[in-house]
Design an enzyme around this catalytic site. Structure first.
Site, PDB file in Angstrom:
ATOM      1  CG  HIS A  36      -2.133  -0.852   1.008  1.00 11.47           C
ATOM      2  ND1 HIS A  36      -2.772  -1.493   2.037  1.00 11.47           N
ATOM      3  CD2 HIS A  36      -2.808  -1.149  -0.106  1.00 11.47           C
ATOM      4  CE1 HIS A  36      -3.792  -2.164   1.544  1.00 11.47           C
ATOM      5  NE2 HIS A  36      -3.836  -1.969   0.255  1.00 11.47           N
ATOM      6  CB  CYS A  86      -6.447  -6.654 -19.617  1.00  5.91           C
ATOM      7  SG  CYS A  86      -6.761  -8.318 -19.036  1.00  5.91           S
TER       8      CYS A  86
HETATM    9  C1  PEP Z   1      -3.774 -11.131 -15.821  1.00  5.57           C
HETATM   10  O1  PEP Z   1      -3.657 -12.218 -15.264  1.00  5.57           O
HETATM   11  O2  PEP Z   1      -3.051 -10.765 -16.767  1.00  5.57           O
HETATM   12  C2  PEP Z   1      -4.788 -10.151 -15.376  1.00  5.57           C
HETATM   13  C3  PEP Z   1      -5.030  -9.057 -16.054  1.00  5.57           C
HETATM   14  O3  PEP Z   1      -5.464 -10.376 -14.230  1.00  5.57           O
HETATM   15  P1  PEP Z   1      -4.826 -10.264 -12.756  1.00  5.57           P
HETATM   16  O4  PEP Z   1      -3.554  -9.459 -12.892  1.00  5.57           O
HETATM   17  O5  PEP Z   1      -5.854  -9.610 -11.927  1.00  5.57           O
HETATM   18  O6  PEP Z   1      -4.576 -11.678 -12.392  1.00  5.57           O
END
Ligand code: PEP
Ligand code: MG
Length: 593
Positions: free
Chosen positions: A197, A520
């Site tokens: 954090h 993502c």
């Molecule tokens: C990933 O695994 O790339 C993702 C976007 O999800 P998280 O980082 O929340 O696991």
């Protein structure tokens, strides 16, 4: 090192980017100095009164800081303080402390000293970074209360002078919250992780931060000034005049670049030759939704809904979720909101601060030897369908107010996806019959983050509306390298060539089925990787809000044909370090801002 004045360079872990130049200030943690101290029976009630007064002052402190954070638009900080407030108002914790004063007949300082020691012990046993952070929060709140009991012992960040580089064994969120970039030039600590954090707050405030530095070395040195390079993870002790000049120029340059980037964040994400690349935002905190408009994002590409569970420390009810999703959908005014169903388990464990109501879920599972490979995410939700049902119902109802899309994480087999589709169809039918308002179409997508899903992607993609590539998990499973383990951080930096081959395969399957594909993972924030991902056919990215200006800027520097050639070359590599060198060299000119 005593008496030496020559320049010394120390290397640590880069936590928050930027350059800080200033004078060293050591923050001592006063809980180390508290000794055992008992009281007589007749003073017990008086001691409890002292405790309650300190508790009340701490509550007012936190509330004030929370209000200030909200006014400054720092909703991430406000959310952390919200957690501290809950902790301080928890009647169970309060009575536990009072009980200890009564039974042990100890001064409140001693009770807290033991509590902090216990936390530190637990901290060392815990492997899990998220758990460690929660223990740090308990220590932080305890220190705040102690500060009200003996306020003069501790140097407060708010009392230090301008251009200070704060050096501490470890920083807790309340300390970083008090710091302002106009006073604190940088943080240097021994202990600290990228996901802590304190790190999140330092990044939100733009204060450079380097951890993993032996601060004893700094204490023993005859320190005059310090340079902290948060991008490289470097601390320079007693820099020469020349070094100071060089870093002052670098700092000025960085500030100008940031200004320039921000000013163009509203421009389209478009290549020189006119290909549109949409850039969405990854969100964890629903309150941040108001900032989407000014960020230049095309919408929310990934809302990690499990953070609702993590911040509320319980599974939110259907009604609570409905209100949150509805507010987010309305606020986006027609832009997409991709909500990923609870991706709990793994490193986002369930058994922290257990809520009585939810305790049966984790007690039934017990401790898993390999939580990252265990009953997590969609596996967990299918095991407890009442949780998935409540979330899907809330999403169906909220879909009436905006462009909601539903994303299913950790899919490893097509039957998991079919079970979700069946449940969603059934809930839709029930709502239709009851006359509940819903959107006519609610796209349902799956994340490709498990190698098996990547390998059957051509079949999987035919049965979903869109796919989202999660490179963070895909990379850890493809490389068999835990994404949270600092000892193998080298394996996990940048992107491995094997991932590029998988992404090419996934994009080909999605294109053949005419289905959208979004990426993502954290790699989107790396400007050397953006062109290679575009060259592999990615046309939609989702990334943390503060990286959007840089991602858009990078997209606008490239032509698609150049990106395709870059990707072709990249696929010839079998080593992550060689690939990185190739990408940095090939894109060097375009990396300039
Ligand atoms: C990933 O695994 O790339 C993702 C976007 O999800 P998280 O980082 O929340 O696991
Ligand atoms: Mg993931």
């Amino acid at each position: 090192m005593k008496g030496e004045k020559e320049e010394v360079v120390l290397r640590g872990l880069p936590i928050s980017k930027g350059i800080g130049i200033g004078f060293p200030v050591f923050l001592s943690s006063f809980d180390e100095k508290i000794s055992e101290s008992c009281i007589s029976k007749k003073h017990v009630e008086q001691e409890i009164l002292r405790y309650r007064e300190a508790l009340e002052k701490s509550r007012q402190d936190i509330e004030n800081s929370q209000k200030n954070s909200l006014q400054d638009g720092s909703s991430e900080i406000a959310a952390i303080l919200g957690g501290h407030l809950e902790m301080i108002q928890d009647p169970f914790l309060t009575s536990l402390i009072e009980e200890k004063i009564r039974v042990r007949q100890q001064k409140i300082e001693t009770v807290f000293f033991h509590l902090i020691e216990e936390c530190k012990q637990r901290f060392h046993v815990l492997q899990d970074i998220y758990f460690q952070e929660r223990v740090r929060d308990v220590v932080d709140v305890s220190r705040r209360i102690l500060n009200h009991l003996s306020p003069k012992k501790h140097l407060r960040i708010s009392e230090i002078s301008h251009n200070s580089v704060l050096i501490a064994q470890e920083l807790v969120p309340s300390e970083t919250i008090e710091a302002s970039v106009s006073i604190v030039s940088a943080f240097v600590t021994l202990v600290g992780g990228i996901t802590s954090h304190a790190a999140i707050i330092a990044r939100a405030k733009g204060i450079p931060f380097v951890a993993d530095i032996d601060i004893k070395l700094l204490k023993d040195a005859d320190l005059k000034s310090l340079i902290v390079d948060g991008s490289q993870g470097i601390v320079i002790i007693n820099p020469t005049h020349q070094t100071l000049k060089k870093y002052a120029e670098l700092k000025r340059g960085l500030m100008e670049k940031q200004k320039l980037l921000k000013s163009s964040t509203h421009l389209k994400g478009e290549t020189i030759d006119g290909y549109e690349i949409r850039v969405f935002a990854n969100l964890e905190n629903p309150d941040v939704i108001e900032s989407i408009g000014e960020s230049g994002a095309s919408g929310v590409g990934l809302f990690r809904s499990e953070y609702l569970f993590l911040s509320m420390r319980k599974f939110p009810t259907e009604e609570e979720q409905f209100e949150i999703y509805k507010k987010m959908a309305i606020s986006l005014r027609g832009r997409p909101l991709v909500v990923r169903v609870f991706d709990v388990g793994g490193d986002k464990r369930l058994d922290l601060f257990p809520h009585e109501k939810d305790s049966r879920y984790f007690t039934a599972l017990g401790m898993e030897a390999n939580p990252a490979l265990g009953c997590r995410s969609i596996r967990f939700l299918l095991r407890y369908p009442e949780l998935l049902t409540a979330q899907l119902r809330a999403l169906l109802r909220a879909s009436y107010y905006g462009e909601i899309q539903i994303l299913i994480p950790m899919i490893s087999d097509i039957t998991e996806m079919r079970q979700v589709q069946n449940l969603l169809g059934q809930l839709r039918a029930e709502f239709d019959q009851a006359g509940v308002n819903m959107a006519k179409q609610i796209p349902l997508g799956c994340m490709i983050e498990v190698p098996s899903a990547a390998l059957i992607c051509d079949l999987l993609v035919k049965e979903v509306d869109f796919i989202s590539i999660g490179t963070n998990d895909l990379e850890q499973f493809v490389l068999a390298a835990d994404r949270n383990n600092p000892h193998i951080a080298g394996l996990y930096s940048g992107i491995h060539p094997s991932l590029l081959r998988l992404i090419r395969m996934i994009v080909a399957s999605a294109n053949a089925a005419h289905k959208p594909v979004l990426l993502c993972g954290e790699c989107v924030a790396d400007p050397t990787l953006i062109p290679v991902l575009m060259g592999l056919g990615i046309r939609e990215f989702s990334v943390a809000l503060n990286h959007i200006p840089l991602v858009k800027h990078t997209i606008r520097k490239w032509r698609i044909l150049e990106a395709c050639r870059l990707a072709e070359g990249a696929l010839e590599y079998a080593s992550a370090s060689e690939l990185k060198e190739y990408l940095v060299n090939a894109g060097a000119e375009k990396l300039k801002i």
